[in-house]
Design a protein around this motif. Sequence first.
Motif, short mmCIF file in Angstrom:
data_model
loop_
_atom_site.label_atom_id
_atom_site.label_comp_id
_atom_site.label_asym_id
_atom_site.label_seq_id
_atom_site.Cartn_x
_atom_site.Cartn_y
_atom_site.Cartn_z
N LEU A 223 -4.39 -7.17 -12.99
CA LEU A 223 -4.59 -7.72 -11.65
C LEU A 223 -3.88 -9.05 -11.46
CD1 LEU A 223 -8.31 -6.93 -10.73
CD2 LEU A 223 -6.25 -5.96 -9.75
N THR A 224 -3.65 -9.80 -12.54
CA THR A 224 -2.98 -11.08 -12.37
C THR A 224 -1.57 -10.87 -11.84
OG1 THR A 224 -2.41 -10.98 -14.70
CG2 THR A 224 -4.31 -12.32 -14.14
N LYS A 225 -0.94 -9.73 -12.17
CA LYS A 225 0.42 -9.48 -11.67
C LYS A 225 0.43 -8.50 -10.51
CE LYS A 225 5.05 -8.26 -13.26
NZ LYS A 225 5.79 -7.58 -14.32
N TYR A 226 -0.47 -7.50 -10.54
CA TYR A 226 -0.41 -6.43 -9.54
C TYR A 226 -1.59 -6.48 -8.57
CZ TYR A 226 3.04 -4.50 -12.77
OH TYR A 226 4.14 -4.33 -13.57
N GLY A 227 -2.22 -7.65 -8.42
CA GLY A 227 -3.42 -7.77 -7.59
C GLY A 227 -3.22 -7.35 -6.15
N THR A 228 -2.14 -7.84 -5.53
CA THR A 228 -1.90 -7.53 -4.12
C THR A 228 -1.72 -6.04 -3.90
OG1 THR A 228 -0.87 -9.68 -3.82
CG2 THR A 228 -0.39 -8.01 -2.17
N SER A 229 -0.84 -5.42 -4.67
CA SER A 229 -0.60 -3.99 -4.45
C SER A 229 -1.85 -3.19 -4.80
CB SER A 229 0.62 -3.50 -5.22
OG SER A 229 0.73 -4.13 -6.46
N THR A 230 -2.62 -3.61 -5.81
CA THR A 230 -3.86 -2.91 -6.14
C THR A 230 -4.82 -2.92 -4.94
OG1 THR A 230 -3.69 -3.51 -8.46
CG2 THR A 230 -5.86 -2.85 -7.69
N ALA A 231 -5.02 -4.12 -4.35
CA ALA A 231 -5.97 -4.24 -3.24
C ALA A 231 -5.53 -3.37 -2.07
CB ALA A 231 -6.08 -5.69 -2.81
N LEU A 232 -4.22 -3.39 -1.75
CA LEU A 232 -3.76 -2.61 -0.60
C LEU A 232 -3.79 -1.11 -0.88
CD1 LEU A 232 -0.88 -4.94 0.60
CD2 LEU A 232 -3.06 -4.51 1.73
N ILE A 233 -3.45 -0.71 -2.11
CA ILE A 233 -3.51 0.71 -2.46
C ILE A 233 -4.96 1.20 -2.38
CG2 ILE A 233 -3.33 2.32 -4.41
CD1 ILE A 233 -0.70 0.99 -5.14
N MET A 234 -5.90 0.33 -2.79
CA MET A 234 -7.31 0.71 -2.72
C MET A 234 -7.72 0.95 -1.26
SD MET A 234 -10.52 -1.21 -4.41
CE MET A 234 -12.21 -0.75 -4.07
N LEU A 235 -7.32 0.03 -0.38
CA LEU A 235 -7.67 0.16 1.04
C LEU A 235 -7.07 1.44 1.63
CD1 LEU A 235 -8.88 -1.14 3.61
CD2 LEU A 235 -6.67 -2.24 3.96
N VAL A 236 -5.75 1.64 1.42
CA VAL A 236 -5.08 2.82 1.98
C VAL A 236 -5.64 4.09 1.32
CG1 VAL A 236 -2.85 3.96 2.20
CG2 VAL A 236 -3.02 1.50 2.53
N GLY A 237 -5.95 4.01 0.03
CA GLY A 237 -6.49 5.17 -0.68
C GLY A 237 -7.82 5.61 -0.12
N MET A 238 -8.67 4.65 0.28
CA MET A 238 -9.96 5.02 0.86
C MET A 238 -9.76 5.70 2.22
SD MET A 238 -12.63 2.05 -0.38
CE MET A 238 -11.84 0.65 0.32
N VAL A 239 -8.73 5.22 2.99
CA VAL A 239 -8.42 5.88 4.26
C VAL A 239 -7.96 7.31 4.00
CG1 VAL A 239 -6.91 5.84 6.28
CG2 VAL A 239 -7.85 3.70 5.38
N PHE A 240 -7.07 7.50 3.01
CA PHE A 240 -6.59 8.85 2.69
C PHE A 240 -7.74 9.73 2.17
CE2 PHE A 240 -2.08 7.33 2.59
CZ PHE A 240 -1.59 8.29 3.45
N ASN A 241 -8.65 9.15 1.42
CA ASN A 241 -9.80 9.91 0.94
C ASN A 241 -10.57 10.48 2.14
OD1 ASN A 241 -12.63 9.12 -1.29
ND2 ASN A 241 -12.09 11.00 -0.26
N ILE A 242 -10.81 9.64 3.15
CA ILE A 242 -11.53 10.11 4.33
C ILE A 242 -10.73 11.19 5.06
CG2 ILE A 242 -12.33 9.39 6.63
CD1 ILE A 242 -13.15 6.72 5.39
N LEU A 243 -9.40 10.99 5.18
CA LEU A 243 -8.56 11.97 5.88
C LEU A 243 -8.55 13.31 5.15
CD1 LEU A 243 -5.49 9.78 6.95
CD2 LEU A 243 -7.28 10.74 8.43
N ILE A 244 -8.39 13.26 3.81
CA ILE A 244 -8.34 14.51 3.04
C ILE A 244 -9.68 15.23 3.15
CG2 ILE A 244 -8.15 15.47 0.70
CD1 ILE A 244 -6.09 13.25 0.10
N ALA A 245 -10.78 14.46 3.05
CA ALA A 245 -12.11 15.08 3.15
C ALA A 245 -12.32 15.67 4.54
CB ALA A 245 -13.19 14.04 2.85
N ARG A 246 -11.72 15.04 5.55
CA ARG A 246 -11.90 15.50 6.93
C ARG A 246 -11.12 16.79 7.18
NH1 ARG A 246 -12.91 17.26 10.79
NH2 ARG A 246 -13.18 16.55 12.93
#
Lengths: 95, 453
Positions: free
Chosen positions: B90-113
């Motif tokens: 996270l010290t190096k990849y923190g930003t991309s991790t946080a954004l991937i997590m956010l977008v991933g949760m959106v995709f999780n909802i879309l795929i489930a829908r």
Amino acid sequence: MMKFAAVCGSGLGSSFMVEMNINSVLKKLGVEDVEVSHYDMGSAGPDLADVFFVAADLADSATHLGEVIVLNSIIDMDELTQKVTAVCQEKGLLS
Amino acid sequence: MNGLLDILIDIASTPAILVALIAVLGLILQKKPVSDIMRGGIKTFVGFLVVTAGAGVVQGSLEPFGEMFKVAFNMQGVVPNNEAIVAMALTKYGTSTALIMLVGMVFNILIARFTRFKYIYLTGHATLYMSCMIAVILSVTGFTSAPLILLGGLALGIANTLSPAILQPFMKQITGNDQVALGHTGGVGYAISGLVGKIFGNKAKSTEDIKFPKGLAFLRDSTVSITITMGIIYVIVAIFTGGDYITANLSSGTNHIIYAVQQAGTFAAGVFVILAGVRLILAEIVPAFKGISEKLVPNAKPALDCPIVFPYAPNAVLLGFFSSFIGGLVSMALMILTGGVIIIPGVVPHFFCGATAGVFGNATGGLRGAVLGSFIQGILISYLPVFLMPVLGGLGFADSTFSDADYGVTGIFLGGLSNAGGKIAVIVGILVVLGIMFALTMMKKEKSTENNA
């Protein structure tokens, strides 16, 4: 203010889920003056809350916490509703 | 004008502020009062910094371990621990991790829908760790900015719906209903344990028919169990390294055994700190995700953390842990014989993944299924990291790595595609998996209409 706490092995997933479920039960019951949190087995201590909720498999590891409510299934909302209601009645939180 | 833009870029590239903003977004969407929004945002912000602080502590104890191991055995020794590797990454990849997590949760909802894979993955820490690993692998592949976030989020959304899906047939057997799913990064290992139990097991004799001693209850306290096992490992390595080397180069004169014990305790302390930070980070984000997903996909099954199955077979939990750990020890012995990287069995992954595999094996194949299934899963989570580490770039040389089976399978899949055909292969691979999920959804729809006719 009364404090409830859910406890599990790492204090990350399942205790968090039980915490959210306790909150929704309290909301349904209309009980407001309770703070709910979640801990791992290592950091949970008797001072941190008035009542602790743990799954049946952790009952033996949680005896030092004081007032412990053992849940036979942590995904059974009916059991949780019943046990939270009972605690609230006992503590005088429900009229 | 440029000044403002620079500030915005700085906010987006400071992960602690970014995750706080994600939490604030979740709180606003739930229409919480301003005081709650403030409190939640600040605690999430501090939580991220706590994780970073814990990373330093863990790293401080792992570096001398790596050095001792090299001196003693002339090989690279790696202790898989998700918290340790994620905190370092996270010290190096923190930003991309946080954004991937956010977008991933959106995709999780879309795929489930929109597909038949109606699972909402509520195990927040597993989502965070998986985002982190995907961020690392896709960055190593060469993706940056928007493509990295979108593709990473899609990969995360797919992983978080497929893992509960493959486990659902077994979950029905364990819980006796179809209401909840399992959302944990050991998914592939549990499915394999369930299959092993089905093929080789014998349901007539369950793990729950035997009496177990209760004195082992203290092992459920992860600080205690980590300190004990790491203490044993550090002391053994310190003995092989030799007191002279350690007092001269590492411990500034302190006895080597005492030094080893202290470093093992430091490792446990670091994990303790990281866990506290992860708890703070997730405290607002997970309830928001839960509330929003319940509104948007009302008929989805919540995928929950692995201990939900523990009460169904408490004996299988202990047996599974031991059996998996023995699998890890056997694998380590084989690695020492064959040479290369040595994966030292970590107590945390073997506990949670082994225990869950034990419950799955018991459900399909009784006592024999639980023991065999979790043993195989123990071997699996020892060998998967060997193939995962080369695709993690610089992090592949760390003294810790990702452990659970799904990290291995997802990571090796993405990393393998990257090695075979670079960016194009990764994009095609992820889209093909998504396409198959949609095709399966269409097939099921046709089938159900045929049945109705």
